[in-house]
Design a protein around this motif. Structure first.
Motif, PDB file in Angstrom:
ATOM      1  N   ALA A 228       1.068  -1.239   0.012  1.00 25.89           N
ATOM      2  CA  ALA A 228      -0.108   0.100  -0.058  1.00 25.89           C
ATOM      3  C   ALA A 228       0.785   1.207  -0.088  1.00 25.89           C
ATOM      4  O   ALA A 228       0.540   2.201  -0.592  1.00 25.89           O
ATOM      5  N   SER A 229       1.822   1.397   0.896  1.00 26.43           N
ATOM      6  CA  SER A 229       2.799   2.394   0.779  1.00 26.43           C
ATOM      7  C   SER A 229       3.315   2.838  -0.613  1.00 26.43           C
ATOM      8  O   SER A 229       3.657   3.709  -0.918  1.00 26.43           O
ATOM      9  N   LEU A 230       3.862   1.221  -1.110  1.00 29.86           N
ATOM     10  CA  LEU A 230       4.732   1.581  -2.409  1.00 29.86           C
ATOM     11  C   LEU A 230       3.966   2.098  -3.479  1.00 29.86           C
ATOM     12  O   LEU A 230       4.176   3.140  -4.195  1.00 29.86           O
ATOM     13  N   THR A 231       2.545   1.762  -3.475  1.00 28.29           N
ATOM     14  CA  THR A 231       1.564   2.474  -4.530  1.00 28.29           C
ATOM     15  C   THR A 231       1.434   4.068  -4.393  1.00 28.29           C
ATOM     16  O   THR A 231       1.394   4.836  -5.313  1.00 28.29           O
ATOM     17  N   THR A 232       1.296   4.300  -2.951  1.00 32.10           N
ATOM     18  CA  THR A 232       1.230   5.826  -2.498  1.00 32.10           C
ATOM     19  C   THR A 232       2.240   6.568  -2.947  1.00 32.10           C
ATOM     20  O   THR A 232       2.305   7.689  -3.608  1.00 32.10           O
ATOM     21  N   GLU A 233       3.586   5.973  -2.690  1.00 32.75           N
ATOM     22  CA  GLU A 233       4.724   6.494  -3.180  1.00 32.75           C
ATOM     23  C   GLU A 233       5.041   6.692  -4.513  1.00 32.75           C
ATOM     24  O   GLU A 233       5.411   7.913  -4.981  1.00 32.75           O
ATOM     25  N   ALA A 234       4.550   5.699  -5.305  1.00 30.70           N
ATOM     26  CA  ALA A 234       4.550   5.946  -6.833  1.00 30.70           C
ATOM     27  C   ALA A 234       3.937   6.942  -7.328  1.00 30.70           C
ATOM     28  O   ALA A 234       4.184   8.094  -8.126  1.00 30.70           O
ATOM     29  N   GLY A 235       2.452   7.032  -6.784  1.00 32.83           N
ATOM     30  CA  GLY A 235       1.755   8.250  -7.171  1.00 32.83           C
ATOM     31  C   GLY A 235       2.474   9.550  -6.585  1.00 32.83           C
ATOM     32  O   GLY A 235       2.356  10.490  -7.536  1.00 32.83           O
ATOM     33  N   MET A 236       2.969   9.655  -5.459  1.00 37.53           N
ATOM     34  CA  MET A 236       3.595  10.785  -5.324  1.00 37.53           C
ATOM     35  C   MET A 236       4.607  11.630  -6.002  1.00 37.53           C
ATOM     36  O   MET A 236       4.949  12.556  -6.366  1.00 37.53           O
ATOM     37  N   PHE A 237       5.468  10.357  -6.811  1.00 31.55           N
ATOM     38  CA  PHE A 237       6.447  10.565  -7.698  1.00 31.55           C
ATOM     39  C   PHE A 237       5.825  11.065  -8.921  1.00 31.55           C
ATOM     40  O   PHE A 237       6.179  12.226  -9.372  1.00 31.55           O
ATOM     41  N   ALA A 238       4.873  10.700  -9.228  1.00 30.18           N
ATOM     42  CA  ALA A 238       4.005  11.161 -10.363  1.00 30.18           C
ATOM     43  C   ALA A 238       3.819  12.644 -10.009  1.00 30.18           C
ATOM     44  O   ALA A 238       4.017  13.677 -11.006  1.00 30.18           O
TER      45      ALA A 238
END
Ligand code: ATP
Length: 270
Positions: A228-238
């Motif tokens: 779950a954290s990984l997907t949020t982090e990926a979104g934050m990078f975008a």
């Protein structure tokens, strides 16, 4: 402090579909919790008592809380959450009183699922029970057991506890009629990780170049919470890059960031 200690959720919104990679555990929890609520006469006819309490054990972030919430939601029960650490109080008798309050509140909310997280905080093996702090924790545990022993006439109250420290538990709480249904909730294997990635990206604007299959392979040792954290982090990078579509590179960057945090031992990865 008392009001804060208990979290009451009229009806959680988590469903079984939100939980990935632990289908067998979902099935077992349903059997132990839903069946007695929905078909009490089955147990009577078969001539057995339904499981009293369910104990979920396993590493942090694997979906134990979600599972308890989902079963409450799917049976239209209220949900009361209490952390074991909140039951450890400074003043004599206060922990036991909280336990009584908890069950009293539950009786007013039937049908209800009581979820006690970190049960080990009040139910660890006796260490040196001569110290007064330990004696107080013991009293709190005894109160919990006595509430559970009086369970038969409690109707639609189902109790689920969770721990990351199964090895620490006092056997007294595992006896028949108490937490007699033990369910291990492990970190997900690759197919489970794939499913959890699906769940956590289903509302995301994911680019075509994102390969969730290989990502699932790479996320060795990740818990559901880590994913779950990984997907949020990926979104934050975008977002940082001014994009609304999340790319494979964003997922890679997120993976790298979380792996580094893991190595330094300070971050969310357990
Ligand atoms: P702890 O032992 O630390 O209390 P837990 O096992 O109760 O952890 P949860 O609180 O249920 O873990 O999970 C935390 C978050 O991680 C969830 O809100 C969800 O976003 C994600 N998560 C964990 N496990 C899963 C899973 N099996 N499927 C989907 N999401 C998951």
């Amino acid at each position: 402090a008392r009001a804060q200690a208990m979290e009451v959720v009229e009806s959680p919104t988590v469903t079984y579909d939100d939980i990935g990679g632990i289908d067998e555990q979902v099935r077992e929890v349903r059997e132990a919790v839903e069946q007695p609520l929905e078909n009490p006469e089955m147990f009577e006819e078969v001539g057995i008592d339904p499981p009293a309490g369910v104990l979920l054990y396993g590493p942090p972030g694997t979906g134990k809380t979600m599972l308890a919430k989902a079963v409450a939601n799917e049976t239209n029960a209220s949900f009361i959450k209490m952390a074991g650490s909140e039951l450890v109080q400074k003043f004599i008798g206060e922990g036991a009183r909280l336990v009584r309050d908890l069950f009293k509140l539950a009786a007013e909310r039937e049908p209800v699922v009581i979820f006690i997280d970190e049960i080990d905080a009040v139910a660890s093996k006796r260490t040196d029970s001569k110290t007064s702090g330990d004696a107080e924790v013991q009293r709190t545990m005894m109160q919990l057991l006595s509430e559970m022993d009086g369970f038969d006439d409690r109707g639609d109250i189902r109790i689920i506890a969770a721990t990351n420290r199964f090895d620490m538990l006092d056997e007294a709480i595992l006896r028949p009629g108490r937490f007699d249904r033990l369910i291990e909730v492990p970190k997900p294997a690759v197919e489970g990780r794939r499913r959890i990635l699906d769940i956590h990206t289903r509302d995301m604007n994911v680019a075509d170049d994102v390969d969730l299959d290989s990502l699932a392979e790479e996320l060795d040792d990740y818990s559901g919470a880590d994913i779950a954290s990984l997907t949020t982090e990926a979104g934050m990078f975008a977002i940082r890059d001014g994009r609304t579509e999340v790319t494979g590179a964003d997922f890679d960057a997120a993976h790298e960031k979380l792996s580094n945090v893991e190595e330094s031992g300070t971050g969310p990865i357990s």
